[in-house]
Motif scaffolding. Structure first.
Motif, PDB file in Angstrom:
ATOM      1  N   GLU A 100     -89.852  40.286  34.076  1.00 41.62           N
ATOM      2  CA  GLU A 100     -89.226  41.272  35.094  1.00 41.62           C
ATOM      3  C   GLU A 100     -89.361  41.232  36.589  1.00 41.62           C
ATOM      4  OE1 GLU A 100     -87.690  43.947  33.459  1.00 41.62           O
ATOM      5  OE2 GLU A 100     -88.666  43.938  31.212  1.00 41.62           O
ATOM      6  N   VAL A 101     -89.577  39.869  36.904  1.00 48.91           N
ATOM      7  CA  VAL A 101     -89.886  39.650  38.176  1.00 48.91           C
ATOM      8  C   VAL A 101     -89.170  38.508  38.537  1.00 48.91           C
ATOM      9  CG1 VAL A 101     -91.461  38.989  40.025  1.00 48.91           C
ATOM     10  CG2 VAL A 101     -92.100  40.558  38.206  1.00 48.91           C
ATOM     11  N   GLY A 102     -88.444  38.600  39.916  1.00 50.21           N
ATOM     12  CA  GLY A 102     -87.932  37.458  40.380  1.00 50.21           C
ATOM     13  C   GLY A 102     -88.394  37.269  41.789  1.00 50.21           C
ATOM     14  N   ALA A 103     -88.583  35.827  42.163  1.00 48.61           N
ATOM     15  CA  ALA A 103     -89.491  35.750  43.259  1.00 48.61           C
ATOM     16  C   ALA A 103     -89.042  34.333  43.680  1.00 48.61           C
ATOM     17  CB  ALA A 103     -90.845  35.370  42.767  1.00 48.61           C
ATOM     18  N   LEU A 104     -89.007  34.351  45.149  1.00 50.07           N
ATOM     19  CA  LEU A 104     -88.729  33.297  46.093  1.00 50.07           C
ATOM     20  C   LEU A 104     -90.063  33.100  47.070  1.00 50.07           C
ATOM     21  CD1 LEU A 104     -87.043  31.145  47.466  1.00 50.07           C
ATOM     22  CD2 LEU A 104     -86.030  32.874  48.827  1.00 50.07           C
ATOM     23  N   VAL A 105     -90.949  32.100  46.733  1.00 48.29           N
ATOM     24  CA  VAL A 105     -92.076  31.922  47.338  1.00 48.29           C
ATOM     25  C   VAL A 105     -92.152  30.652  47.980  1.00 48.29           C
ATOM     26  CG1 VAL A 105     -94.740  32.275  47.145  1.00 48.29           C
ATOM     27  CG2 VAL A 105     -93.203  33.521  45.668  1.00 48.29           C
ATOM     28  N   GLU A 106     -92.652  30.895  49.256  1.00 42.51           N
ATOM     29  CA  GLU A 106     -92.896  29.590  50.040  1.00 42.51           C
ATOM     30  C   GLU A 106     -91.914  28.642  50.094  1.00 42.51           C
ATOM     31  OE1 GLU A 106     -97.341  28.379  50.610  1.00 42.51           O
ATOM     32  OE2 GLU A 106     -96.753  28.008  48.531  1.00 42.51           O
ATOM     33  N   GLY A 107     -90.852  29.162  50.195  1.00 46.81           N
ATOM     34  CA  GLY A 107     -89.356  28.218  50.154  1.00 46.81           C
ATOM     35  C   GLY A 107     -89.165  27.714  48.719  1.00 46.81           C
ATOM     36  N   PRO A 108     -87.977  27.300  48.441  1.00 50.04           N
ATOM     37  CA  PRO A 108     -87.299  27.018  47.097  1.00 50.04           C
ATOM     38  C   PRO A 108     -87.698  25.304  46.904  1.00 50.04           C
ATOM     39  CG  PRO A 108     -85.516  27.023  48.656  1.00 50.04           C
ATOM     40  CD  PRO A 108     -86.704  27.596  49.172  1.00 50.04           C
ATOM     41  N   GLY A 109     -87.804  24.849  45.730  1.00 48.76           N
ATOM     42  CA  GLY A 109     -87.958  23.826  45.285  1.00 48.76           C
ATOM     43  C   GLY A 109     -86.941  23.322  43.985  1.00 48.76           C
ATOM     44  N   PHE A 110     -86.073  22.229  44.365  1.00 44.60           N
ATOM     45  CA  PHE A 110     -84.992  21.840  43.336  1.00 44.60           C
ATOM     46  C   PHE A 110     -85.139  20.509  43.305  1.00 44.60           C
ATOM     47  CE2 PHE A 110     -83.908  26.308  44.657  1.00 44.60           C
ATOM     48  CZ  PHE A 110     -83.620  26.882  43.548  1.00 44.60           C
ATOM     49  N   HIS A 111     -84.450  19.972  42.253  1.00 47.06           N
ATOM     50  CA  HIS A 111     -83.950  18.787  42.019  1.00 47.06           C
ATOM     51  C   HIS A 111     -82.991  17.993  43.316  1.00 47.06           C
ATOM     52  CE1 HIS A 111     -86.169  18.401  38.421  1.00 47.06           C
ATOM     53  NE2 HIS A 111     -85.699  19.637  37.987  1.00 47.06           N
ATOM     54  N   PHE A 113     -81.136  15.423  43.814  1.00 48.41           N
ATOM     55  CA  PHE A 113     -79.965  14.541  43.303  1.00 48.41           C
ATOM     56  C   PHE A 113     -78.952  15.530  42.328  1.00 48.41           C
ATOM     57  CE2 PHE A 113     -82.898  11.286  44.509  1.00 48.41           C
ATOM     58  CZ  PHE A 113     -82.052  10.607  45.483  1.00 48.41           C
ATOM     59  N   LEU A 114     -79.312  16.877  41.897  1.00 47.52           N
ATOM     60  CA  LEU A 114     -78.604  17.640  41.197  1.00 47.52           C
ATOM     61  C   LEU A 114     -77.843  18.648  42.341  1.00 47.52           C
ATOM     62  CD1 LEU A 114     -80.738  18.949  38.317  1.00 47.52           C
ATOM     63  CD2 LEU A 114     -79.101  17.079  38.407  1.00 47.52           C
ATOM     64  N   SER A 115     -76.742  18.910  41.765  1.00 43.62           N
ATOM     65  CA  SER A 115     -75.860  20.004  42.639  1.00 43.62           C
ATOM     66  C   SER A 115     -76.710  21.395  42.741  1.00 43.62           C
ATOM     67  CB  SER A 115     -74.467  20.336  42.484  1.00 43.62           C
ATOM     68  OG  SER A 115     -74.507  21.027  40.895  1.00 43.62           O
ATOM     69  N   GLY A 116     -76.465  22.244  43.644  1.00 41.97           N
ATOM     70  CA  GLY A 116     -76.914  23.598  43.568  1.00 41.97           C
ATOM     71  C   GLY A 116     -76.508  24.348  42.187  1.00 41.97           C
ATOM     72  N   ARG A 117     -75.402  24.121  41.606  1.00 47.55           N
ATOM     73  CA  ARG A 117     -75.352  24.959  40.321  1.00 47.55           C
ATOM     74  C   ARG A 117     -75.747  24.428  39.410  1.00 47.55           C
ATOM     75  NH1 ARG A 117     -70.771  27.841  39.231  1.00 47.55           N
ATOM     76  NH2 ARG A 117     -69.558  26.897  41.322  1.00 47.55           N
ATOM     77  N   GLU A 118     -76.040  23.015  39.171  1.00 47.85           N
ATOM     78  CA  GLU A 118     -76.786  22.246  38.243  1.00 47.85           C
ATOM     79  C   GLU A 118     -78.081  22.875  38.250  1.00 47.85           C
ATOM     80  OE1 GLU A 118     -74.218  18.098  37.968  1.00 47.85           O
ATOM     81  OE2 GLU A 118     -75.717  18.404  39.122  1.00 47.85           O
ATOM     82  N   ASN A 119     -78.828  22.930  39.458  1.00 49.72           N
ATOM     83  CA  ASN A 119     -80.291  23.178  39.523  1.00 49.72           C
ATOM     84  C   ASN A 119     -80.359  24.711  39.045  1.00 49.72           C
ATOM     85  OD1 ASN A 119     -82.384  21.481  40.782  1.00 49.72           O
ATOM     86  ND2 ASN A 119     -80.776  21.110  42.326  1.00 49.72           N
ATOM     87  N   LEU A 120     -79.304  25.658  39.298  1.00 46.34           N
ATOM     88  CA  LEU A 120     -79.436  26.980  38.767  1.00 46.34           C
ATOM     89  C   LEU A 120     -79.219  26.965  37.212  1.00 46.34           C
ATOM     90  CD1 LEU A 120     -77.636  29.271  41.562  1.00 46.34           C
ATOM     91  CD2 LEU A 120     -80.211  28.994  41.010  1.00 46.34           C
ATOM     92  N   LEU A 121     -78.314  26.216  36.695  1.00 44.98           N
ATOM     93  CA  LEU A 121     -78.181  26.233  35.369  1.00 44.98           C
ATOM     94  C   LEU A 121     -79.557  25.787  34.529  1.00 44.98           C
ATOM     95  CD1 LEU A 121     -74.853  24.437  35.322  1.00 44.98           C
ATOM     96  CD2 LEU A 121     -75.289  26.678  34.424  1.00 44.98           C
ATOM     97  N   ARG A 122     -80.240  24.749  35.285  1.00 40.05           N
ATOM     98  CA  ARG A 122     -81.659  24.578  34.673  1.00 40.05           C
ATOM     99  C   ARG A 122     -82.607  25.704  34.693  1.00 40.05           C
ATOM    100  NH1 ARG A 122     -83.642  18.367  34.934  1.00 40.05           N
ATOM    101  NH2 ARG A 122     -81.744  17.350  34.238  1.00 40.05           N
ATOM    102  N   VAL A 123     -82.772  26.146  36.010  1.00 40.39           N
ATOM    103  CA  VAL A 123     -83.554  27.589  35.998  1.00 40.39           C
ATOM    104  C   VAL A 123     -83.211  28.609  35.209  1.00 40.39           C
ATOM    105  CG1 VAL A 123     -84.173  29.400  37.598  1.00 40.39           C
ATOM    106  CG2 VAL A 123     -83.995  26.937  38.563  1.00 40.39           C
ATOM    107  N   ALA A 124     -81.851  28.741  34.884  1.00 35.94           N
ATOM    108  CA  ALA A 124     -81.214  29.774  34.015  1.00 35.94           C
ATOM    109  C   ALA A 124     -81.582  29.547  32.451  1.00 35.94           C
ATOM    110  CB  ALA A 124     -79.865  30.212  34.031  1.00 35.94           C
ATOM    111  N   ALA A 125     -81.687  28.464  32.203  1.00 37.00           N
ATOM    112  CA  ALA A 125     -81.909  28.045  30.822  1.00 37.00           C
ATOM    113  C   ALA A 125     -83.454  28.111  30.471  1.00 37.00           C
ATOM    114  CB  ALA A 125     -81.794  26.364  30.714  1.00 37.00           C
ATOM    115  N   ALA A 126     -84.387  28.305  31.497  1.00 35.06           N
ATOM    116  CA  ALA A 126     -85.761  28.856  31.138  1.00 35.06           C
ATOM    117  C   ALA A 126     -86.029  30.145  31.035  1.00 35.06           C
ATOM    118  CB  ALA A 126     -86.556  28.046  31.914  1.00 35.06           C
TER     119      ALA A 126
END
Length: 341
Positions: A100-111, A113-126
């Protein structure tokens, strides 16, 4: 938060409230303490986050804001004290509270070499509450919401700091949440991006979402928050409704009148401290009330065009609180202000 363990049908959430009862607070800590070696990062913090509030956790860098947030979300175990999040004890209740919680803590960390959209798709899949068929739509809406549509298909490694911050914010907003935690959400953003983040926070508040915003920027807190908690050297030195805190300082009144000299003399003759300022008179209400000031002026034949209460600015309040804590002189009435239940 997307990392969640599976629950069996027989498991029950470790709630701290009676069945069917809604907690008055979205989050609460009591005597929270975190020590790293000889360094005390958080020192007996009692924090209350009312349901539906936008609470600004305000303090300079190193004041313990991020460490408190990490303990609140179960990312770091406290040395001592207790944490409750959405009615569940943490970290034992993480499996029930964090979806029930959405959080942005200490700056984002993403892959990188993936695009922004591809990174979000991976997050969303979890996300346990997001069906596979709904993922593309949720990702597209989150990207548009944070103003990142034009760069969604670019590789993350080429993003500016502000773009990375936007993508992190999008990951916290993939689906509706009861509680959103934003740690320095305007870090690296230009003025336009800052306005967009303000608009997102306002939308969340209007929808009834509880928002915790950590910041060292006084103007941002004053522009977006309904409540404030001021941290200094790991301790909370003040918390409560923003309006109540700002008005709990020295009471002052601003009177607009063309008869400035007559007004000042009339007030001083009645032992009411007053002084001339541009376009009017500045009145100290320490020993009087606003109605008494107006009655005195009208009785003296002064033309009163406007009367408005002048509250303490957040910068002035913050400076006074932290200086008081620094000197160890104890806390004033405003520092110990508590909201009425």
């Amino acid at each position: 938060m997307s990392t969640v363990t599976d629950m069996t049908e027989t498991e029950e959430a470790p709630a701290v409230h009676a069945a069917g009862a809604l907690p008055r607070l979205a989050a609460r800590t009591r005597n929270l303490r975190k020590v790293y070696g000889r360094t005390v990062a958080v020192d007996h913090v009692d924090l209350d986050v009312p349901v539906g509030a936008v609470l600004g956790m305000l303090g300079p860098n190193g004041s313990g804001k991020t460490t408190t947030i990490r303990m609140l979300l179960g990312l770091v175990l406290p040395t001592a004290g207790t944490v409750e999040l959405l009615g569940h004890k943490m970290p034992d209740g993480a499996s029930w509270a964090l979806p029930e919680v959405g959080a942005l803590v200490e700056g984002p960390g993403f892959h990188p070499f993936l695009s922004g959209r591809e990174n979000l798709l991976r997050v969303a899949a979890a996300e346990p509450r997001l069906a596979s068929k709904d993922i593309p739509r949720a990702v597209g809406q989150a990207i548009e919401r944070v103003g990142l549509s034009g760069a969604a298909n670019r590789r993350y490694r080429g993003y500016s700091l502000g773009m990375k911050q936007r993508l992190g914010l999008a990951s916290a907003l993939l689906l509706p949440r009861r509680f959103v935690v934003l740690d320095e959400p305007t870090n690296g953003l230009d003025p336009a991006g800052t306005r967009e983040v303000r608009a997102v926070i306002a939308d969340l508040h209007a929808a009834g979402t509880t928002v915790l915003v950590s910041s060292h920027l006084l103007a941002e807190v004053e522009a977006t928050c309904t409540h404030v908690a001021v941290l200094h050297k790991g301790a909370v030195v003040a918390q409560g409704g923003l309006t109540e805190l700002l008005e709990a300082g020295d009471a002052k009144l601003m009177v607009s009148t063309p008869d400035v000299t007559v007004a000042v003399n009339a007030l001083r003759d009645n032992r009411i401290p007053a002084r001339e300022v541009p376009n009017g008179v500045h009145v100290d209400l320490a020993a009087t009330t606003a109605p008494e000031v107006v009655a005195t002026l009208v009785g003296a034949g002064v033309a009163v065009h406007e009367v408005r209460r002048q509250r303490t600015g957040l910068e002035e309040l913050f400076t006074r609180l932290t200086e008081s804590a620094e000197k160890g002189n104890g806390l004033s009435d405003v520092d110990t202000f508590e909201e009425p239940s």
